[in-house]
Write a protein that holds these residues in place. Sequence first.
Motif, PDB file in Angstrom:
ATOM      1  N   ALA A   1      -6.622 -41.233  12.195  1.00 36.97           N
ATOM      2  CA  ALA A   1      -6.160 -40.713  10.902  1.00 36.97           C
ATOM      3  C   ALA A   1      -4.822 -40.038  11.116  1.00 36.97           C
ATOM      4  O   ALA A   1      -4.398 -39.788  12.247  1.00 36.97           O
ATOM      5  CB  ALA A   1      -7.174 -39.736  10.313  1.00 36.97           C
ATOM      6  N   LEU A   2      -4.152 -39.740  10.028  1.00 32.03           N
ATOM      7  CA  LEU A   2      -2.884 -39.034  10.045  1.00 32.03           C
ATOM      8  C   LEU A   2      -3.134 -37.568   9.729  1.00 32.03           C
ATOM      9  O   LEU A   2      -3.825 -37.252   8.759  1.00 32.03           O
ATOM     10  CB  LEU A   2      -1.944 -39.628   8.995  1.00 32.03           C
ATOM     11  CG  LEU A   2      -0.626 -38.884   8.768  1.00 32.03           C
ATOM     12  CD1 LEU A   2       0.323 -39.162   9.922  1.00 32.03           C
ATOM     13  CD2 LEU A   2       0.002 -39.283   7.462  1.00 32.03           C
ATOM     14  N   VAL A   3      -2.589 -36.686  10.554  1.00 31.76           N
ATOM     15  CA  VAL A   3      -2.629 -35.256  10.264  1.00 31.76           C
ATOM     16  C   VAL A   3      -1.253 -34.875   9.755  1.00 31.76           C
ATOM     17  O   VAL A   3      -0.244 -35.132  10.411  1.00 31.76           O
ATOM     18  CB  VAL A   3      -2.996 -34.428  11.516  1.00 31.76           C
ATOM     19  CG1 VAL A   3      -2.866 -32.937  11.226  1.00 31.76           C
ATOM     20  CG2 VAL A   3      -4.401 -34.764  11.973  1.00 31.76           C
ATOM     21  N   LEU A   4      -1.219 -34.305   8.575  1.00 27.61           N
ATOM     22  CA  LEU A   4       0.027 -33.867   7.948  1.00 27.61           C
ATOM     23  C   LEU A   4      -0.031 -32.345   7.853  1.00 27.61           C
ATOM     24  O   LEU A   4      -0.934 -31.782   7.240  1.00 27.61           O
ATOM     25  CB  LEU A   4       0.166 -34.505   6.563  1.00 27.61           C
ATOM     26  CG  LEU A   4       1.495 -34.394   5.846  1.00 27.61           C
ATOM     27  CD1 LEU A   4       2.630 -34.979   6.677  1.00 27.61           C
ATOM     28  CD2 LEU A   4       1.433 -35.106   4.500  1.00 27.61           C
ATOM     29  N   LEU A   5       0.913 -31.680   8.519  1.00 26.71           N
ATOM     30  CA  LEU A   5       0.903 -30.224   8.600  1.00 26.71           C
ATOM     31  C   LEU A   5       1.509 -29.593   7.345  1.00 26.71           C
ATOM     32  O   LEU A   5       2.325 -30.205   6.654  1.00 26.71           O
ATOM     33  CB  LEU A   5       1.646 -29.777   9.852  1.00 26.71           C
ATOM     34  CG  LEU A   5       1.063 -30.319  11.165  1.00 26.71           C
ATOM     35  CD1 LEU A   5       1.908 -29.876  12.352  1.00 26.71           C
ATOM     36  CD2 LEU A   5      -0.383 -29.892  11.341  1.00 26.71           C
ATOM     37  N   ASP A   6       1.101 -28.364   7.083  1.00 23.61           N
ATOM     38  CA  ASP A   6       1.510 -27.623   5.903  1.00 23.61           C
ATOM     39  C   ASP A   6       3.028 -27.661   5.706  1.00 23.61           C
ATOM     40  O   ASP A   6       3.795 -27.369   6.619  1.00 23.61           O
ATOM     41  CB  ASP A   6       1.043 -26.168   6.038  1.00 23.61           C
ATOM     42  CG  ASP A   6       1.308 -25.341   4.796  1.00 23.61           C
ATOM     43  OD1 ASP A   6       1.420 -25.917   3.704  1.00 23.61           O
ATOM     44  OD2 ASP A   6       1.400 -24.106   4.927  1.00 23.61           O
ATOM     45  N   GLY A   7       3.462 -28.030   4.509  1.00 19.22           N
ATOM     46  CA  GLY A   7       4.885 -28.069   4.170  1.00 19.22           C
ATOM     47  C   GLY A   7       5.601 -29.348   4.564  1.00 19.22           C
ATOM     48  O   GLY A   7       6.771 -29.525   4.236  1.00 19.22           O
ATOM     49  N   SER A   8       4.906 -30.255   5.243  1.00 25.05           N
ATOM     50  CA  SER A   8       5.537 -31.499   5.697  1.00 25.05           C
ATOM     51  C   SER A   8       5.525 -32.559   4.608  1.00 25.05           C
ATOM     52  O   SER A   8       4.626 -32.604   3.772  1.00 25.05           O
ATOM     53  CB  SER A   8       4.801 -32.054   6.917  1.00 25.05           C
ATOM     54  OG  SER A   8       4.869 -31.142   7.975  1.00 25.05           O
ATOM     55  N   THR A   9       6.534 -33.413   4.649  1.00 23.65           N
ATOM     56  CA  THR A   9       6.629 -34.549   3.743  1.00 23.65           C
ATOM     57  C   THR A   9       6.849 -35.807   4.570  1.00 23.65           C
ATOM     58  O   THR A   9       7.678 -35.818   5.478  1.00 23.65           O
ATOM     59  CB  THR A   9       7.797 -34.386   2.758  1.00 23.65           C
ATOM     60  OG1 THR A   9       7.594 -33.203   1.988  1.00 23.65           O
ATOM     61  CG2 THR A   9       7.896 -35.578   1.813  1.00 23.65           C
TER      62      THR A   9
ATOM     63  N   PHE B   1       4.321 -38.303   0.492  1.00 24.03           N
ATOM     64  CA  PHE B   1       3.162 -37.439   0.605  1.00 24.03           C
ATOM     65  C   PHE B   1       3.637 -36.077   1.094  1.00 24.03           C
ATOM     66  O   PHE B   1       4.268 -35.981   2.138  1.00 24.03           O
ATOM     67  CB  PHE B   1       2.143 -38.011   1.603  1.00 24.03           C
ATOM     68  CG  PHE B   1       1.652 -39.383   1.244  1.00 24.03           C
ATOM     69  CD1 PHE B   1       0.637 -39.554   0.318  1.00 24.03           C
ATOM     70  CD2 PHE B   1       2.210 -40.506   1.832  1.00 24.03           C
ATOM     71  CE1 PHE B   1       0.178 -40.821  -0.005  1.00 24.03           C
ATOM     72  CE2 PHE B   1       1.753 -41.772   1.520  1.00 24.03           C
ATOM     73  CZ  PHE B   1       0.740 -41.932   0.587  1.00 24.03           C
ATOM     74  N   MET B   2       3.311 -35.011   0.343  1.00 18.30           N
ATOM     75  CA  MET B   2       3.715 -33.664   0.723  1.00 18.30           C
ATOM     76  C   MET B   2       2.476 -32.790   0.835  1.00 18.30           C
ATOM     77  O   MET B   2       1.658 -32.740  -0.091  1.00 18.30           O
ATOM     78  CB  MET B   2       4.671 -33.064  -0.295  1.00 18.30           C
ATOM     79  CG  MET B   2       5.157 -31.691   0.076  1.00 18.30           C
ATOM     80  SD  MET B   2       6.347 -31.087  -1.143  1.00 18.30           S
ATOM     81  CE  MET B   2       6.885 -29.597  -0.346  1.00 18.30           C
ATOM     82  N   ALA B   3       2.341 -32.090   1.977  1.00 18.02           N
ATOM     83  CA  ALA B   3       1.154 -31.292   2.256  1.00 18.02           C
ATOM     84  C   ALA B   3       1.332 -29.850   1.838  1.00 18.02           C
ATOM     85  O   ALA B   3       2.341 -29.226   2.135  1.00 18.02           O
ATOM     86  CB  ALA B   3       0.843 -31.354   3.755  1.00 18.02           C
ATOM     87  N   ASP B   4       0.316 -29.331   1.163  1.00 15.29           N
ATOM     88  CA  ASP B   4       0.210 -27.907   0.894  1.00 15.29           C
ATOM     89  C   ASP B   4      -1.053 -27.462   1.638  1.00 15.29           C
ATOM     90  O   ASP B   4      -2.160 -27.564   1.121  1.00 15.29           O
ATOM     91  CB  ASP B   4       0.084 -27.644  -0.604  1.00 15.29           C
ATOM     92  CG  ASP B   4      -0.002 -26.163  -0.927  1.00 15.29           C
ATOM     93  OD1 ASP B   4       0.142 -25.336  -0.008  1.00 15.29           O
ATOM     94  OD2 ASP B   4      -0.238 -25.836  -2.102  1.00 15.29           O
ATOM     95  N   GLY B   5      -0.880 -27.064   2.885  1.00 10.75           N
ATOM     96  CA  GLY B   5      -1.985 -26.809   3.801  1.00 10.75           C
ATOM     97  C   GLY B   5      -2.072 -27.969   4.782  1.00 10.75           C
ATOM     98  O   GLY B   5      -1.522 -29.045   4.539  1.00 10.75           O
ATOM     99  N   ASP B   6      -2.739 -27.751   5.911  1.00  8.86           N
ATOM    100  CA  ASP B   6      -2.918 -28.821   6.898  1.00  8.86           C
ATOM    101  C   ASP B   6      -3.972 -29.779   6.379  1.00  8.86           C
ATOM    102  O   ASP B   6      -5.071 -29.366   5.993  1.00  8.86           O
ATOM    103  CB  ASP B   6      -3.353 -28.238   8.248  1.00  8.86           C
ATOM    104  CG  ASP B   6      -2.321 -27.282   8.834  1.00  8.86           C
ATOM    105  OD1 ASP B   6      -1.133 -27.392   8.461  1.00  8.86           O
ATOM    106  OD2 ASP B   6      -2.697 -26.439   9.656  1.00  8.86           O
TER     107      ASP B   6
END
Length: 195
Positions: free
Chosen positions: A71-79, A145-150
């Motif tokens: 799976a892909l992990v997208l960290l907080d604030g990343s796009t 895709f933009m993350a708000d939280g991990d």
Amino acid sequence: MKKLLGALATACALGASQLAGAAVVNFDSPALIDIDNASGRAVYREAGFALSGEAAGFLTIDGLGSAMTGALVLLDGSTVSLMANDGGLFSFAGLAAGSLDTQGSAALRITGIFGDNSELSTLLALSQLGPLTAPMWTGLTELRFMADGDLVIDDIRLDAGEVPEPAPVALLLLGIGVLVGVRRTAPAGKAGLAA
């Protein structure tokens, strides 16, 4: 009769080829990430698509995700940005996503950029990893895709290639109708000759 069935099968195959091209980016090959150390950008390629962003913001992890294979992990604030490798249009049909912290919550903003440069955006509240109902968008050139939280993203369902226009589908149906009409009139003609 065999020629008629052969022509009908060919027409159906040609029509179905217009609908082919479905793909799922499931992040099951984490070794496919290319990192440019000079720019700090990373690119992950799978199923005819490229996902790119800041290398520090996302990573693929084996043993995580809906099938526990990757799976892909997208960290907080990343796009991250997803585009077709050939630069063509594609469709978005949904994904699986959830908060990386199973006790916490996160949100995922998905923005679609269309061929006419218009944009649509949706915000999905996430808890545990699971399939999400997302808008069906067609004619995309890019998804962000933009993350708000991990959070964790898996199984992005896409359609590589444009959605068929109504005219080719109508022509296919018209052709099938003509073939059926020819087939129905053939036995009547033979009966008339025997009399």
